[in-house]
Each structure stands twice: as structure tokens, then as C-alpha cells.
Scaffold this motif. Structure first.
Motif, PDB file in Angstrom:
ATOM      1  N   ILE A   1       0.847  -1.192   0.000  1.00 11.20           N
ATOM      2  CA  ILE A   1       0.000   0.000   0.000  1.00 11.20           C
ATOM      3  C   ILE A   1       0.885   1.244   0.000  1.00 11.20           C
ATOM      4  N   VAL A   2       0.595   2.196  -0.913  1.00 14.76           N
ATOM      5  CA  VAL A   2       1.358   3.441  -0.945  1.00 14.76           C
ATOM      6  C   VAL A   2       0.530   4.627  -0.454  1.00 14.76           C
ATOM      7  N   ALA A   3      -0.790   4.457  -0.373  1.00 20.87           N
ATOM      8  CA  ALA A   3      -1.641   5.537   0.144  1.00 20.87           C
ATOM      9  C   ALA A   3      -2.986   4.969   0.574  1.00 20.87           C
ATOM     10  N   VAL A   4      -3.538   5.629   1.590  1.00 18.72           N
ATOM     11  CA  VAL A   4      -4.889   5.305   2.061  1.00 18.72           C
ATOM     12  C   VAL A   4      -5.748   6.542   1.824  1.00 18.72           C
ATOM     13  N   VAL A   5      -6.904   6.343   1.152  1.00 16.55           N
ATOM     14  CA  VAL A   5      -7.811   7.444   0.852  1.00 16.55           C
ATOM     15  C   VAL A   5      -9.186   7.080   1.397  1.00 16.55           C
ATOM     16  N   ASN A   6      -9.505   7.636   2.565  1.00 14.89           N
ATOM     17  CA  ASN A   6     -10.738   7.258   3.278  1.00 14.89           C
ATOM     18  C   ASN A   6     -10.752   5.751   3.468  1.00 14.89           C
ATOM     19  N   ASP A   7     -11.725   5.059   2.876  1.00 16.89           N
ATOM     20  CA  ASP A   7     -11.820   3.609   3.064  1.00 16.89           C
ATOM     21  C   ASP A   7     -11.146   2.828   1.936  1.00 16.89           C
ATOM     22  N   ASP A   8     -10.492   3.519   1.022  1.00 11.20           N
ATOM     23  CA  ASP A   8      -9.826   2.860  -0.098  1.00 11.20           C
ATOM     24  C   ASP A   8      -8.314   2.900   0.060  1.00 11.20           C
TER      25      ASP A   8
ATOM     26  N   ILE B   1      -4.454   2.637  -2.251  1.00  4.57           N
ATOM     27  CA  ILE B   1      -3.768   2.681  -3.545  1.00  4.57           C
ATOM     28  C   ILE B   1      -2.528   1.807  -3.415  1.00  4.57           C
ATOM     29  N   LEU B   2      -2.385   0.874  -4.339  1.00  2.00           N
ATOM     30  CA  LEU B   2      -1.279  -0.081  -4.290  1.00  2.00           C
ATOM     31  C   LEU B   2      -0.094   0.397  -5.122  1.00  2.00           C
TER      32      LEU B   2
ATOM     33  N   GLU C   1      -8.175  10.963  -8.253  1.00  2.00           N
ATOM     34  CA  GLU C   1      -9.115  10.065  -8.918  1.00  2.00           C
ATOM     35  C   GLU C   1      -9.934   9.274  -7.895  1.00  2.00           C
ATOM     36  N   ARG C   2      -9.262   8.818  -6.843  1.00  2.00           N
ATOM     37  CA  ARG C   2      -9.945   7.995  -5.842  1.00  2.00           C
ATOM     38  C   ARG C   2     -11.010   8.783  -5.095  1.00  2.00           C
TER      39      ARG C   2
ATOM     40  N   GLN D   1     -15.053   8.242  -5.246  1.00  2.00           N
ATOM     41  CA  GLN D   1     -15.859   8.065  -4.025  1.00  2.00           C
ATOM     42  C   GLN D   1     -17.059   9.013  -4.024  1.00  2.00           C
ATOM     43  N   GLN D   2     -16.846  10.221  -4.553  1.00  2.00           N
ATOM     44  CA  GLN D   2     -17.940  11.185  -4.655  1.00  2.00           C
ATOM     45  C   GLN D   2     -18.986  10.713  -5.665  1.00  2.00           C
ATOM     46  N   VAL D   3     -18.524  10.086  -6.740  1.00  2.00           N
ATOM     47  CA  VAL D   3     -19.441   9.495  -7.721  1.00  2.00           C
ATOM     48  C   VAL D   3     -20.347   8.473  -7.036  1.00  2.00           C
TER      49      VAL D   3
END
Length: 319
Positions: A25-32, A34-35, A78-79, A83-85
Motif C-alpha cells: 500500500i502506498v496511500a490510504v484514501v478514506n476507506d480505499d 492505492i497499491l 481520482e480515488r 468516491q464522490q461518484v
């Protein structure tokens, strides 16, 4: 369309060994999350292009550091937009994706087979490409809903922009110039300079007697443009070097300057023609101005909207 992309060509050191890397994992965005593999996939298309540009290893590494940061920021953006979508329940039908695919073929003048080959060269399957189109369409709809639908450009806005940019829409005057150059060697002494100037003054005297400037340029000019009669092309006055501008500004079409001592050597400029275009009326440029103001507002509001999303999101970058 919402575009979140990097405009720098770059690479990854060791992309060829990517299969040996352990994904993380390189980043955490809320509940998602990014690998690392997602980040590497984003960077990979720029690999060969950068290597062929001849950068040193140190320069390549520095560009990689900047690219990695930019690409990770793009993935985060993008993430959070995706999530807003989901929160707004925005969707795209298969029919809409089919139409988007057809537009791609039409714009690029490709057959279905040619498009599949182009997609394959990008290392994608048709299913993956359709997924990308779906994401782009969803983000475009989000942009329409959150930003574009709330933008209004009034007639007053258009008129004000026009009145404050009259230099852009006003009439334009261009000068068609020719020149004759006689070079003075950098090591020349005063006697040599005097000899070259005397020769140029003889050319000037022939012009005074009615000689054709283009023909004189072909015969005597030491410029690479001599064969074309010293033709320099069209220039707006502000595009001409200040010292030449001073010599030309009071001249009319068909006239030439005196002998000028320049960095190129001794020169004479000739105004073959002056081309004037009329000013554009407000109604002629109204649509152009409206589009420009609209796009400026889209960019401005999108940046602010995205910044708010970031502030209200839990984002953690893992080094």
C-alpha cells in the motif's frame, strides 16, 4: 471531461524487475487504498520514452521522484472523485460506453480492428479499456453535476472581457520585410569594417537610383535568405527588435532603412508591404469569449472543489 494526468515523460528505475516487487500500500484514501502496482502501472508508459531522451542517471532519478509524487497525487484525486461518484449515485450505462467507444473510433479514424490493436499496444484488454472509458464518463458526469451546471457566463461578462482585451481583438498591422546583410568578421579591424560599409553604401546608392531590392539581396546579401531575395516574412511591430523598430516605425510600404550597424554586420531593411487586418466586432468573438470565460471558471471552481474534497478526506501517504 475530468482529466487527471501527468504531462511529464518519465520512467521508473527497475521497471523490468517490477514482477519481482512485493505489492504494498502506498496511500490510504478514506476507506480505499492505492497499491504500489497501480502507481507503477501509471508510470510505466513513460519508461521507454524517457530512456531514449538521453538524460543522465541522476537526472532520470530526479524526474522519477517528481513523477512519482505527481502520479500519486493524481491517483488520490481520482480515488476521492470516484468516491464522490458513488456517494451521489452517478452511473453510466453500457450504451453510453458503446457510444464513447464509437466516438473514439471516429475521432481517430480507426476501424474496430485498428482500435483493438492500438489498445493492445497500450498493454490493455478491451474490457480494461471499456473500464477506463466508464471511469472517464463517470467523472465527466460528476464534473457536470458539481461544477459545470452551476456556471453562468452573462452578456455583461462577455462585454467586459472584450473591452478589457481590445488589444487582442483590435486591428492588427504586420510588416512584410526583406533585408540585405553584409557580414563583418569578428576579428575585423577598422579598415576592414570600413571596406564592408563602403560596399554596403554602394548597394544603398543603387537602391536610391531605383534598383530592385529583392534582386540586390540576391546579388549582394550574405544571408542564407539571399536566394529568396532576403525575404524575412511578416512581423508585427512589437515582434521586431527595438533598434530595428525605431528605424522602421516611420517608414511606409516600399521604403527602406539607411545602412544599419548590427550584430549581424551591416544591414538594410526593406518594407515590401504592410498588411492590416480589421478589428473584430464583439458579436464576432462573443462565442469565443464565452467559451474562454466558461473554461476559466471550470478550472478555477474545479480546483477549489477538489481542494475541499481533499480537506474533508482522510488521506495518508505511505513512503
Amino acid at each position: 471531461m475530468l482529466v487527471l494526468s501527468c504531462m511529464v515523460f518519465c520512467t521508473t528505475a527497475g521497471v523490468s524487475a517490477a514482477s519481482e516487487l512485493v505489492d504494498r500500500i502506498v496511500a490510504v484514501v478514506n476507506d480505499d487504498i492505492i497499491l504500489l502496482s497501480e502507481l507503477e502501472k501509471k508510470i510505466k508508459p513513460y519508461h521507454e520514452r524517457l530512456r531514449s531522451m538521453g538524460y543522465s542517471q541522476e537526472q532520470e532519478l530526479q524526474m522519477l521522484v517528481e513523477l512519482r509524487k505527481d502520479m500519486l497525487d493524481n491517483l488520490i484525486d481520482e480515488r476521492i472523485t470516484d468516491q464522490q461518484v458513488d456517494r451521489l449515485g452517478i452511473s453510466v450505462s453500457q450504451e453510453e460506453i458503446d457510444k464513447a467507444l464509437q466516438r473514439v473510433k471516429e475521432i481517430r479514424s480507426l476501424t474496430g480492428e485498428q482500435l483493438r490493436e492500438a489498445i493492445s499496444r497500450q498493454g490493455l484488454t478491451m474490457e480494461e479499456y471499456r473500464k477506463q472509458l466508464q471511469e472517464q464518463l463517470l467523472r465527466s458526469k460528476l464534473l457536470d453535476y458539481e461544477i459545470k451546471s452551476k456556471i453562468v457566463v452573462t452578456e455583461s461578462d462577455i462585454k467586459q472581457y472584450y473591452e478589457t482585451h481590445l488589444e487582442e481583438f483590435g486591428g492588427e498591422k504586420k510588416y512584410h520585410l526583406r533585408t540585405i546583410i553584409m557580414r563583418v568578421p569578428s576579428f575585423a579591424d577598422e579598415e576592414e569594417k570600413s571596406r564592408v560599409r563602403k560596399k554596403m553604401e554602394e548597394v544603398y546608392n543603387q537602391l536610391e537610383k531605383g534598383a530592385d531590392f529583392a534582386e540586390m539581396a540576391r546579388r549582394y546579401s550574405e544571408s542564407s535568405l539571399a536566394a529568396e531575395g532576403g525575404d524575412l516574412g511578416l512581423f508585427k511591430m512589437e515582434e521586431i527588435a527595438p533598434r530595428f523598430r525605431e528605424a522602421l516605425k516611420e517608414k511606409s510600404a516600399g521604403s527602406y532603412t539607411s545602412v544599419l550597424d548590427t550584430e549581424q554586420g551591416y544591414q538594410i531593411f526593406f518594407i515590401e508591404n504592410i498588411v492590416e487586418s480589421p478589428a473584430k466586432a464583439l458579436k464576432e468573438v462573443s462565442a469565443e469569449i464565452q467559451n474562454r470565460l466558461y473554461q476559466e471558471q471550470v478550472n478555477e471552481k474545479f480546483s477549489a472543489w477538489l481542494e475541499d474534497l481533499r480537506k474533508n478526506s482522510h488521506i495518508k501517504v505511505i513512503q
